[in-house]
Design a protein around this motif. Structure first.
Motif, PDB file in Angstrom:
ATOM      1  N   LEU A  15       6.766   3.399  -5.572  1.00  0.00           N
ATOM      2  CA  LEU A  15       7.555   2.435  -5.064  1.00  0.00           C
ATOM      3  C   LEU A  15       7.014   0.985  -5.121  1.00  0.00           C
ATOM      4  N   HIS A  16       5.779   0.816  -5.780  1.00  0.00           N
ATOM      5  CA  HIS A  16       5.161  -0.575  -5.838  1.00  0.00           C
ATOM      6  C   HIS A  16       6.179  -1.597  -6.600  1.00  0.00           C
ATOM      7  N   ASP A  17       6.837  -0.980  -7.805  1.00  0.00           N
ATOM      8  CA  ASP A  17       7.732  -2.070  -8.528  1.00  0.00           C
ATOM      9  C   ASP A  17       8.748  -2.651  -7.502  1.00  0.00           C
ATOM     10  N   SER A  18       9.303  -1.857  -6.818  1.00  0.00           N
ATOM     11  CA  SER A  18      10.341  -2.113  -5.791  1.00  0.00           C
ATOM     12  C   SER A  18       9.702  -3.136  -4.574  1.00  0.00           C
ATOM     13  N   HIS A  19       8.550  -2.817  -4.310  1.00  0.00           N
ATOM     14  CA  HIS A  19       8.108  -3.359  -3.099  1.00  0.00           C
ATOM     15  C   HIS A  19       7.584  -4.937  -3.530  1.00  0.00           C
ATOM     16  N   MET A  20       6.955  -4.981  -4.766  1.00  0.00           N
ATOM     17  CA  MET A  20       6.754  -6.461  -5.371  1.00  0.00           C
ATOM     18  C   MET A  20       7.955  -7.365  -5.610  1.00  0.00           C
ATOM     19  N   CYS A  65       0.804  -1.363  -0.090  1.00  0.00           N
ATOM     20  CA  CYS A  65      -0.044  -0.077  -0.033  1.00  0.00           C
ATOM     21  C   CYS A  65       0.907   1.240   0.172  1.00  0.00           C
ATOM     22  N   SER A  66       2.132   1.167  -0.488  1.00  0.00           N
ATOM     23  CA  SER A  66       2.984   2.325  -0.487  1.00  0.00           C
ATOM     24  C   SER A  66       2.658   3.185  -1.627  1.00  0.00           C
ATOM     25  N   PRO A  67       3.452   4.382  -1.749  1.00  0.00           N
ATOM     26  CA  PRO A  67       3.216   5.434  -2.964  1.00  0.00           C
ATOM     27  C   PRO A  67       3.308   4.556  -4.167  1.00  0.00           C
ATOM     28  N   ASN A  68       2.794   4.928  -5.266  1.00  0.00           N
ATOM     29  CA  ASN A  68       2.690   4.402  -6.608  1.00  0.00           C
ATOM     30  C   ASN A  68       4.159   3.836  -6.983  1.00  0.00           C
TER      31      ASN A  68
END
Length: 314
Positions: A84-89, A79-82
């Motif tokens: 950062l989604h790639d890195s967090h996935m 649920c992070s800022p948009n």
């Protein structure tokens, strides 16, 4: 019972994920956010470990993984800022977990290709929250379109205004490099819905693109769509404003209003149920919508000719 970790615990959407994790009978064991305003965790999972530094969160997840034969965490909810989604996935997959990512999945379609490679390397899966795909009214409309004439193009108007205060442009959401811009941040799930119902995208014209609003024309296999998105309260129709409304949502198909405003609070739970049953929406299901919003972000607005949204007349 599955074990979950959550990234972005202080964000607006995080409570819906906590509710969905609890409602599906699972456990949140760890959460991370650089901001510590996360008291909401106590309402759902008071025993969850919490970290404000990603490095310590990373170490905690890794220690659990090593102590439990590689699968201490089954899912990481993102649920992070948009931006950062790639890195967090990638972090989730490399930690031996499946990912459940909020919209937008990524900011650009080529990011999907890299994630597909990592899915192959790790054997784990990315799931995304495309909640309108499980909304009963949207499912019924899709079935109606699929059952209709194959050569018919429906006339669709989409209007979505969700008013935001002055804070919006001062936050990461007002930074196009971080949010992807207004169409990405508040509209990507609507563009996914349109593709889901009306088929492949054939034309994408942008008529307006600013920090607070955007509008354009999309043509799909089975629809011609005029769309308008805004976070400016002045765009809410006057009658609605006078009634105290700060949000306006309308979708008409061939002049008929599609009522789907109810049931939104349960869609995350339904999405989690589908994911846990192995029926989640993966990377490829996101490609058309992500390509659509990326093209809108980079387009030069066209003149107001042909099919454009009626809100632009003012």
């Amino acid at each position: 019972m599955k074990n979950f970790a959550l990234i972005g615990a202080a964000g607006y959407i995080a409570p819906r994920h906590m509710q969905a994790i609890k409602a599906t009978g699972n456990n949140l064991v760890a959460a991370y956010d650089p901001n510590d305003s996360v008291g909401i965790i106590d309402s759902h999972f008071p025993d969850a470990d919490f970290f404000t530094e990603f490095e310590r969160f990373d170490r905690h997840i890794d220690k659990r993984r090593r102590a439990n034969n590689g699968r201490a965490i089954d899912y990481v909810s993102i649920c992070s800022p948009n931006y950062l989604h790639d890195s967090h996935m990638r972090f989730a997959l490399r930690s031996g977990a499946d990912a459940i990512c909020e919209k937008p999945l990524v900011l650009n379609p080529w990011n999907i290709d890299g994630l597909i490679e990592i899915e192959g390397d790790t054997g784990r899966k990315v799931n995304t929250i495309l909640q309108l795909r499980v909304h009963p009214a949207i499912v019924a409309l899709r079935e109606k379109v699929l059952a209709g004439p194959k050569d018919r193009k429906h006339e669709v108007d989409l209007s979505y205004i969700t008013s935001r205060g002055h804070w919006y442009l001062q936050s990461w959401k007002g930074d196009v490099k971080k949010s992807g811009g207004i169409a990405t941040n508040i509209g990507v799930h609507f563009f996914d819905m349109l593709h889901y119902i009306f088929g492949g995208l054939q034309q994408n014209v942008v008529h307006l693109s600013t920090d607070t609003k955007a509008a354009g024309y999309l043509e799909y296999e089975h629809a011609r769509v005029r769309w308008f998105l805004s976070v400016d309260v002045e765009d809410v129709p006057q009658a609605a404003r006078e009634a105290g409304q700060r949000t306006f949502r309308s979708i008409t198909v061939d002049g008929e209003e599609i009522e789907f405003s109810g049931g939104f609070t349960d869609l995350h739970i339904r999405s989690y149920e589908e994911i846990l049953a192995g029926r989640g929406f993966g990377l490829e299901e996101n490609r058309t919508a992500i390509a659509t919003v990326a093209a809108i972000r980079n387009a030069t607005p066209a003149a107001l000719t042909g099919d454009y949204h009626p809100f632009l007349r003012k």
